[in-house]
Design a protein around this motif. Structure first.
Motif, short mmCIF file in Angstrom:
data_model
loop_
_atom_site.label_atom_id
_atom_site.label_comp_id
_atom_site.label_asym_id
_atom_site.label_seq_id
_atom_site.Cartn_x
_atom_site.Cartn_y
_atom_site.Cartn_z
N MET A 281 0.86 -1.18 0.00
CA MET A 281 0.00 0.00 0.00
C MET A 281 0.89 1.24 0.00
SD MET A 281 -3.13 -1.11 2.54
CE MET A 281 -2.16 -1.87 3.85
N LEU A 282 0.95 1.93 -1.12
CA LEU A 282 1.79 3.12 -1.27
C LEU A 282 0.97 4.36 -0.94
CD1 LEU A 282 4.50 4.41 -2.24
CD2 LEU A 282 3.45 4.57 -4.51
N ILE A 283 1.39 5.06 0.10
CA ILE A 283 0.72 6.30 0.49
C ILE A 283 1.52 7.48 -0.03
CG2 ILE A 283 0.06 7.77 2.42
CD1 ILE A 283 -0.31 5.25 4.09
N LEU A 284 0.85 8.36 -0.76
CA LEU A 284 1.44 9.63 -1.17
C LEU A 284 0.70 10.75 -0.45
CD1 LEU A 284 1.99 9.40 -5.05
CD2 LEU A 284 3.64 9.01 -3.22
N SER A 285 1.42 11.53 0.31
CA SER A 285 0.83 12.67 1.00
C SER A 285 1.63 13.92 0.67
CB SER A 285 0.83 12.47 2.52
OG SER A 285 0.07 11.36 2.91
N SER A 286 0.95 15.05 0.68
CA SER A 286 1.63 16.33 0.46
C SER A 286 0.63 17.45 0.73
CB SER A 286 2.14 16.44 -0.98
OG SER A 286 1.08 16.79 -1.87
N PRO A 287 1.12 18.65 0.98
CA PRO A 287 0.20 19.79 1.03
C PRO A 287 -0.34 20.07 -0.37
CG PRO A 287 2.48 20.53 1.17
CD PRO A 287 2.51 19.04 1.26
N SER A 288 -1.48 20.69 -0.43
CA SER A 288 -2.09 21.04 -1.72
C SER A 288 -1.12 21.89 -2.53
CB SER A 288 -3.39 21.80 -1.49
OG SER A 288 -3.98 22.17 -2.71
N GLY A 289 -0.90 21.49 -3.79
CA GLY A 289 -0.01 22.24 -4.67
C GLY A 289 1.40 21.70 -4.76
N ALA A 290 1.70 20.66 -3.96
CA ALA A 290 3.07 20.11 -3.96
C ALA A 290 3.27 19.05 -5.03
CB ALA A 290 3.42 19.54 -2.59
N GLY A 291 2.21 18.62 -5.70
CA GLY A 291 2.37 17.71 -6.82
C GLY A 291 1.87 16.29 -6.62
N VAL B 65 3.80 1.66 2.75
CA VAL B 65 4.98 2.45 2.40
C VAL B 65 4.54 3.90 2.35
CG1 VAL B 65 6.78 2.89 0.70
CG2 VAL B 65 5.94 0.55 1.05
N ARG B 66 5.14 4.74 3.20
CA ARG B 66 4.69 6.13 3.34
C ARG B 66 5.67 7.10 2.68
NH1 ARG B 66 4.70 5.72 9.75
NH2 ARG B 66 6.70 4.80 9.12
N VAL B 67 5.15 7.89 1.74
CA VAL B 67 5.98 8.87 1.02
C VAL B 67 5.35 10.25 1.16
CG1 VAL B 67 6.97 9.56 -1.19
CG2 VAL B 67 6.70 7.11 -0.65
N PHE B 68 6.15 11.22 1.60
CA PHE B 68 5.67 12.59 1.72
C PHE B 68 6.38 13.45 0.68
CE2 PHE B 68 5.02 16.80 3.49
CZ PHE B 68 3.73 16.71 3.99
N GLY C 5 6.82 11.69 9.97
CA GLY C 5 6.01 10.49 10.19
C GLY C 5 5.96 9.60 8.97
N TYR C 6 6.85 9.84 8.00
CA TYR C 6 6.86 9.08 6.75
C TYR C 6 8.18 8.34 6.57
CZ TYR C 6 2.50 11.36 5.54
OH TYR C 6 1.19 11.77 5.55
N ASP C 7 8.12 7.28 5.76
CA ASP C 7 9.33 6.49 5.50
C ASP C 7 10.27 7.20 4.54
OD1 ASP C 7 8.34 4.13 6.95
OD2 ASP C 7 6.88 4.00 5.32
N TYR C 8 9.70 7.93 3.59
CA TYR C 8 10.49 8.63 2.56
C TYR C 8 9.96 10.04 2.40
CZ TYR C 8 11.65 3.80 1.26
OH TYR C 8 12.05 2.48 1.29
N VAL C 9 10.85 10.97 2.13
CA VAL C 9 10.47 12.35 1.85
C VAL C 9 11.14 12.77 0.55
CG1 VAL C 9 10.51 14.74 2.65
CG2 VAL C 9 10.24 12.88 4.30
N VAL C 10 10.34 13.27 -0.40
CA VAL C 10 10.83 13.66 -1.72
C VAL C 10 10.48 15.12 -1.96
CG1 VAL C 10 10.71 13.20 -4.19
CG2 VAL C 10 10.47 11.30 -2.57
N HIS D 232 10.25 9.92 -10.90
CA HIS D 232 11.23 8.83 -10.98
C HIS D 232 11.76 8.45 -9.59
CE1 HIS D 232 11.34 8.25 -15.25
NE2 HIS D 232 11.47 9.55 -15.46
N GLN D 233 11.86 9.41 -8.69
CA GLN D 233 12.27 9.08 -7.32
C GLN D 233 11.22 8.21 -6.64
OE1 GLN D 233 13.11 13.18 -5.97
NE2 GLN D 233 15.17 12.47 -5.49
N VAL D 234 9.96 8.54 -6.84
CA VAL D 234 8.87 7.73 -6.26
C VAL D 234 8.90 6.33 -6.86
CG1 VAL D 234 6.36 7.48 -6.06
CG2 VAL D 234 7.43 9.73 -5.72
N CYS D 235 9.17 6.23 -8.17
CA CYS D 235 9.26 4.92 -8.82
C CYS D 235 10.41 4.09 -8.24
CB CYS D 235 9.47 5.09 -10.33
SG CYS D 235 8.01 5.64 -11.21
N GLU D 236 11.52 4.73 -7.95
CA GLU D 236 12.66 4.03 -7.35
C GLU D 236 12.29 3.47 -5.97
OE1 GLU D 236 15.76 6.89 -7.37
OE2 GLU D 236 16.16 6.70 -9.52
#
Length: 217
Positions: free
Chosen positions: A18-28, A130-133, A173-178, A188-192
């Protein structure tokens, strides 16, 4: 796309994630999510249940599972959600059953949820999450992107900026920050990250049988 499909068919059996993508509005986050869903056949969007009215062009079961409040409350009581929340007077939740079945078959799921939903989901199922911010390169750039949409009033943009600062405070609170300074590079970083997580030994459920066969030769 064909190459990805072929590599998937030749791969060992694995458990989905389960891939979680979180970000503030406007971050992509929305753009990255769309790119993943268009380019990677192994991942599907998690379909939430909601009590909000269906909008023109939406399809029940595709965009959301539309339910009334009584049914939603029943699902909460029966512990049928990974996570749920009430936003602007409407309830949203992630049903467990379909996702658990898909994970066993090696299906990956993409979640577009905030940090509170991320916490709930992680507490329910740490091994599969898997948590990605995604961060903007700067606050000024985030404000420029929100203003450039041309859809919100200055008051709404100010409220979004205030909420963005609150959301960014939970980055740890996330495993990865991009950092999204360039959308293709960020994608591509998220894909990696996704590829590395798929290859984790714990998710390669077909490895035991494969290694046993190797040992017999």
């Amino acid at each position: 796309m064909v190459e990805a499909a072929n590599s998937a068919s030749n791969a060992l059996q694995r458990r989905g994630l389960m891939l979680i993508l979180s970000s503030p509005s406007g971050a992509g986050k929305t753009t990255i999510s769309r790119m993943l869903l268009e380019r990677d056949p192994q991942i599907a969007l998690s379909v939430s249940a909601t009590t909000r009215p269906i909008r023109p062009g939406e399809v029940d079961g595709v965009h959301y599972h539309f339910v009334n409040q009584a049914e939603f409350d029943r699902m909460v009581e029966a512990d049928e959600f990974y996570e749920w929340a009430t936003v602007f007077g409407h309830s949203y939740g992630t049903p467990k059953a379909q996702i658990r079945a898909g994970l066993k078959e090696g299906q990956d799921f993409l979640f577009d949820i905030d940090w509170q939903g991320t916490q709930q989901l992680y507490q329910k199922d740490q091994q599969d999450v898997v948590r990605v911010f995604i961060l903007p390169p700067s606050i000024d750039e985030l404000r420029r992107r929100l203003t450039g949409r041309g859809t919100d009033s200055p008051e709404v943009i100010a409220a979004r900026m205030e909420r963005a600062r609150a959301e960014i405070s939970h980055w740890d609170g996330y495993d990865y920050v991009v950092i999204n300074d360039d959308i293709e590079a960020c994608y591509h970083q998220v894909c990696e990250i996704l590829h590395a997580e798929r290859m984790k030994r714990a998710r390669q459920t077909g490895l035991i049988g494969f290694v046993r066969e190797l040992m017999r030769d």
